[in-house]
Scaffold this motif. Structure first.
Motif: not given
Lengths: 93, 93
Positions: B1-3, B5-6, B9-10, B12-13, B64-66
């Motif tokens: 799993m690639s983290t 991108i996650k 997003y975190q 960037a948010a 959203l968990g970001l």
């Protein structure tokens, strides 16, 4: 590259926004059912505040690239149409 | 799993939220410099509206968990401290 996480965030963002739009609709429905005057300034203010809050959430999601600009606009427009339909229905009672 | 991108997003948010908090601070600084009264109801209303908008963005990112709940609260608290420092400085002029 895994696009799963990206898609998950995008879907989650859109679902959250739809749920928030529905909350506003429900809030206004309850106000209508309880015969609070739609002409009441407080009603207008609550609605304006809620719509502003939602538009900021949508804008944030669009800027993050989680939601398409077009989809965000459509979500807001749909809610506005539903609200004005509610408003009209309450006036024709 | 690639983290990746996650994480992207975190990050960037959080950066977006920090930038939005800074925009509010700048807005209020400009108002202060232009001698608009901090007692003015319009000033209070602008500030309240902006703070509400930011808190909705933060809340959305947290749901959203970001962004961590704690980090979101700290961002808002920091801005509030900065704003009240600005306010005090303008009164001691």
């Amino acid at each position: 590259m895994s696009t799963d996480i990206k898609t998950n965030y995008q879907e989650a963002a859109y679902e959250l926004l739809k749920a928030d739009a529905n909350k506003i609709l429900k809030l206004i429905e309850v106000q209508m059912e309880n015969l609070t005057m739609p002409q009441c300034p407080l009603y207008e203010e609550v609605l304006d505040t809620q719509m502003f809050g939602l538009s900021r959430e949508i804008d944030f999601a669009v800027r993050l690239g989680l939601v398409e600009d077009k989809a965000g606009k459509e979500l807001l427009e749909k809610l506005e149409k539903q609200l004005s339909a509610l408003h009209e229905a309450s006036q024709n009672k």
